[in-house]
Design an enzyme around this catalytic site. Structure first.
Site, short mmCIF file in Angstrom:
data_model
loop_
_atom_site.label_atom_id
_atom_site.label_comp_id
_atom_site.label_asym_id
_atom_site.label_seq_id
_atom_site.Cartn_x
_atom_site.Cartn_y
_atom_site.Cartn_z
CB CYS A 1 47.17 16.11 85.70
SG CYS A 1 48.89 16.45 85.99
CD GLU B 1 27.20 34.68 61.60
OE1 GLU B 1 27.23 35.92 61.69
OE2 GLU B 1 26.58 33.95 62.39
N GLY C 1 29.11 27.72 59.82
CA GLY C 1 28.82 26.32 60.09
C GLY C 1 29.11 25.36 58.96
C1 LIG Z 1 30.88 30.00 65.92
C2 LIG Z 1 30.01 30.85 65.11
C3 LIG Z 1 30.25 31.00 63.74
C4 LIG Z 1 31.33 30.27 63.00
O1 LIG Z 1 31.09 28.89 62.97
P1 LIG Z 1 31.96 27.97 61.99
O2 LIG Z 1 31.45 26.60 62.29
O3 LIG Z 1 33.38 28.16 62.37
O4 LIG Z 1 31.67 28.40 60.60
C5 LIG Z 1 29.45 31.86 63.04
N1 LIG Z 1 28.46 32.54 63.64
C6 LIG Z 1 28.19 32.43 64.96
C7 LIG Z 1 27.10 33.23 65.55
C8 LIG Z 1 28.95 31.56 65.72
O5 LIG Z 1 28.67 31.43 67.02
#
Ligand SMILES: *Cc1c(COP(=O)(O)O)cnc(C)c1O
Length: 407
Positions: free
Chosen positions: A335, A266, A228
């Site tokens: 479209c 992550e 995130g």
């Molecule tokens: C989408 C997602 C991420 C990655 O999010 P980013 O905004 O690309 O860093 C990490 N963990 C989970 C569980 C997600 O659903």
């Protein structure tokens, strides 16, 4: 000003062989971002980045990230298979899914991945279908305790994770059922560039680590505080200081006396987002109530602007030094009136054949593509450190599109 890491003449050579639209990802940039993230947490014992595969699901990317020490965060069976194909296995894979089918748990368990449960009910479901692993992680949804943001929504409205009491019940139940090692996970924001957001998340999770130890006698060994981290999509946006994030989390970690607790993130967008470019060409220019630049890519190639009104910067290659004195809606041929890469954007005067570079398309870009109106999904290229382009996914053909028809 946003720049591009390739020369117009090199791109023209590539276009002569492979028609637009296509994606380019810059290897050096991706390596730099993952090094920066891991570097910011080099103080933490065995810090791990699990790259969110869904952001850019291509084994060529996963392999180069693996070389930098990154694992993979998978949320579906195909993503697990991609991680496996990139040579990842065991606890270098984290499996975080919701509404999960049994066969995905079976595959995750067979790979030895860290399974991260979305629901209390999944403890028994996992046990019944795959057997409980030695190590189990649980996903926390803090509900109204946290704010969330536009992309992921408010935590109390989000479908992900479990409440505080379910989390506690989950650890207790898993322990009773013989689970030996425990992880804790949350993901409460996406595309967030405020440091406080992440340090508040770390504090929230560290409080839970303490509570779980004090009330259940369980030592959580891995805290994954999600992905995130946002990126500066607009030229005026400021990048989050990742080194400062590392330091803030470090002081919390020391304040709580958590060693040897392992930390993980992550991130997807932070790693590959800024290093991906959608290359498209102007096909027609049209003037009605507004000026339109019609390009050969569509929302089916990059849906973020159409779906979230997301800003993606656009460079008219070779016209960088001309005044941006015309205002265009940059549109595709679907479209569907949402099919716009930019609305009322000031650009230099455009004409057919101009090459446009859509920036920051390296995460949740190609991956979110679709085939509406029979649009074929585009090729992906890796820009290698020597300046050459390597195809890492070919463009779809009409045969691919029709391969599933039964008539
Ligand atoms: C989408 C997602 C991420 C990655 O999010 P980013 O905004 O690309 O860093 C990490 N963990 C989970 C569980 C997600 O659903």
């Amino acid at each position: 000003m946003k720049t591009v890491p390739f020369k117009k003449s090199d791109l023209e050579k590539l276009i002569a062989e492979h028609p637009t639209p296509f994606y380019i990802y810059e290897e050096a940039g991706i390596r730099m971002s993952v090094k920066r993230l891991i570097g910011a947490f080099s103080w933490a014992p065995h810090f791990k980045e699990y790259f969110a595969v869904k952001a850019l699901p291509n084994p060529a990317i996963l392999r180069l990230l693996k070389e930098e020490g990154s694992g993979a965060d998978c949320s579906s069976l195909p993503e697990l298979v991609l991680a496996e194909r990139a040579g990842l296995s065991g606890e270098d894979i984290m499996f975080t899914s919701n509404d999960t089918p049994a066969e995905e748990f079976v595959k995750a368990k067979a790979l030895g991945a860290v399974i991260n449960l979305d629901a209390l009910e999944h403890v028994e479901y996992l046990e019944a279908h795959a057997g409980l692993p030695e190590m189990l992680s649980l996903r926390y949804n803090p509900g109204s305790a946290r704010g969330g943001n536009a992309i992921i929504g408010k935590p109390e409205e989000a479908k992900f994770g479990m409440t505080h009491s379910q989390l506690m019940a989950g650890y207790k139940l898993a322990k009773e059922k013989g689970v030996k090692r425990f992880g804790l996970h949350t993901m409460v924001a996406s595309n967030e560039r405020h440091l406080e957001y992440f340090s508040d998340t770390a504090r929230m999770l560290f409080d839970i680590v303490r509570e779980v130890r004090d009330t259940l006698g369980i030592d959580i060994e891995l805290v994954n505080f999600g992905g995130g981290i946002g990126i500066p999509y607009r030229p005026e946006d400021v990048e989050m200081d990742i080194g400062e994030l590392g330091e803030r989390v470090r002081s919390l970690y020391e304040e709580y006396g958590l060693a040897p607790l392992r930390l993980a993130m992550e991130c997807g967008r932070y790693i590959t987002g800024p290093h991906g470019y959608l290359i498209t060409r102007v096909r027609h220019v049209k003037e009605t109530y507004r000026k339109y630049a019609g390009v050969d890519a569509t929302m089916a190639d990059l849906m973020r602007p159409g779906m979230y009104g997301a800003y993606h910067h656009i460079t008219a290659l070779g016209k960088e030094n001309l005044p941006a004195r015309d205002v265009y809606d940059v549109v595709g041929s679907l479209c569907e009136n949402n099919d716009k890469f930019a609305v009322q954007r000031s650009l230099p005067p455009l004409e057919p054949e101009d090459i446009l570079v859509v920036h920051d398309a390296g995460a949740h870009g190609h991956a979110m593509g679709f085939n509406y109106n029979g649009k074929l999904r585009p090729a992906e290229f890796l820009l290698l450190p020597d300046g050459s382009f390597k195809m890492i996914r070919r463009a779809e053909t009409m045969d691919d599109l029709f391969a599933t028809l039964v008539d």
